[in-house]
Write an enzyme that holds these catalytic residues in place. Sequence first.
Site, PDB file in Angstrom:
ATOM      1  N   ASP A   1      -4.053   7.252  -0.108  1.00 25.55           N
ATOM      2  CA  ASP A   1      -4.755   6.969  -1.494  1.00 25.55           C
ATOM      3  C   ASP A   1      -5.332   5.589  -1.284  1.00 25.55           C
ATOM      4  O   ASP A   1      -5.184   4.921  -0.262  1.00 25.55           O
ATOM      5  CB  ASP A   1      -3.785   6.788  -2.744  1.00 25.55           C
ATOM      6  CG  ASP A   1      -2.863   5.750  -2.507  1.00 25.55           C
ATOM      7  OD1 ASP A   1      -2.050   5.405  -1.535  1.00 25.55           O
ATOM      8  OD2 ASP A   1      -2.738   5.069  -3.453  1.00 25.55           O
TER       9      ASP A   1
ATOM     10  N   GLY B   1       0.769  -1.208   0.050  1.00 29.81           N
ATOM     11  CA  GLY B   1      -0.025   0.142   0.067  1.00 29.81           C
ATOM     12  C   GLY B   1       0.686   1.303   0.013  1.00 29.81           C
ATOM     13  O   GLY B   1       1.829   1.481   0.714  1.00 29.81           O
ATOM     14  N   THR B   2       0.417   2.301  -0.880  1.00 34.71           N
ATOM     15  CA  THR B   2       1.385   3.567  -0.742  1.00 34.71           C
ATOM     16  C   THR B   2      -0.071   4.587  -1.198  1.00 34.71           C
ATOM     17  O   THR B   2      -0.656   4.045  -2.162  1.00 34.71           O
ATOM     18  CB  THR B   2       2.200   3.466  -1.822  1.00 34.71           C
ATOM     19  OG1 THR B   2       1.763   3.064  -3.136  1.00 34.71           O
ATOM     20  CG2 THR B   2       3.490   2.667  -1.671  1.00 34.71           C
ATOM     21  N   THR B   3      -0.003   5.841  -1.157  1.00 32.02           N
ATOM     22  CA  THR B   3       0.908   6.708  -0.300  1.00 32.02           C
ATOM     23  C   THR B   3       0.218   7.210   0.968  1.00 32.02           C
ATOM     24  O   THR B   3      -1.049   7.511   0.755  1.00 32.02           O
ATOM     25  CB  THR B   3       1.488   7.565  -1.399  1.00 32.02           C
ATOM     26  OG1 THR B   3       2.092   6.960  -2.483  1.00 32.02           O
ATOM     27  CG2 THR B   3       2.235   8.711  -0.514  1.00 32.02           C
TER      28      THR B   3
ATOM     29  N   LYS C   1      -6.254   2.478   4.099  1.00 32.11           N
ATOM     30  CA  LYS C   1      -4.902   2.629   4.494  1.00 32.11           C
ATOM     31  C   LYS C   1      -4.842   3.288   5.680  1.00 32.11           C
ATOM     32  O   LYS C   1      -3.691   3.565   6.396  1.00 32.11           O
ATOM     33  CB  LYS C   1      -3.842   3.069   3.565  1.00 32.11           C
ATOM     34  CG  LYS C   1      -3.872   2.050   2.196  1.00 32.11           C
ATOM     35  CD  LYS C   1      -3.080   2.951   1.345  1.00 32.11           C
ATOM     36  CE  LYS C   1      -3.007   2.392  -0.138  1.00 32.11           C
ATOM     37  NZ  LYS C   1      -2.296   3.066  -1.148  1.00 32.11           N
TER      38      LYS C   1
END
Length: 281
Positions: A70, A53-55, A86
């Site tokens: 995101d 997972g990012t960001t 997230k």
Amino acid sequence: MEANTRSTGRLPAAFLTPGSSSFMDFLSEHQPEILPGNRQLPPTQGVIEAPHGTTIVAVTFPGGVVLAGDRRATMGNVIAQRDIEKVFPADEYSAVGIAGTAGLAVEMVKLFQLELEHFEKVEGAQLSLEGKANRLSTMIRSNLGMAMQGLAVVPLFAGYDTGRDSGRIFSYDVTGGRSEETNFAATGSGSIFARGAMKKLFRDDLTEEEATTLVVQALYDAADDDSATGGPDVARRIYPIVTVITEDGFRRLTDEESSEIARSILARRLEQPDGPRASLL
């Protein structure tokens, strides 16, 4: 222990009278094998492929802090999930955003939530924000073995400090090293681009509304240059998760609020694809 519990129908006395205010210490003593960092992985060659997972971005404003993320998770060059969450509340006055190995990160967040709840029940008071940040650091450090095999978790922790009447942000490395950030912070694969956007747009006198707009602008810029970061998806109605923490506690913006911010930014980007510009002097 399990057989004795089944025969008597009662929990062992140690479970009813924990000697430590730390839930992790309690598990380490009684069932250490269920802690994420103690699990044995099969022998592997190279880095293990798992959804990442990012960001995650955060920014302070007078009276609080905004933490946002995101919705994209990737596995190599493939989009593993488009609507992953997230950003999670840690307790009433703090939240944590996850970057890194998604499944392990979510599990760590749940354990962190239990850690804070356990402390409050045993001690009858909440940990200080600094204490919460230190507890999270210890949890990340315990995962170092998995991080060395490519299953790293690098969260961003933010909260409202009731003693200082202000929002604070803490970032971490894979070894559990903790740093307090000033004004804004970002983590994840798109963090370089998000941080650049926030650096140009941040002001000390941001309102809550401006701060929520700023983090979405930063996530948009991250998605513009980092393929692992997902921008607002109008067709699927998938928008960044934006949370605000003030003296009133944790609040997650509704889908309607998030979509309104994202749509207004998208409309302006049709005129200025590179987004708002800071003055030269």
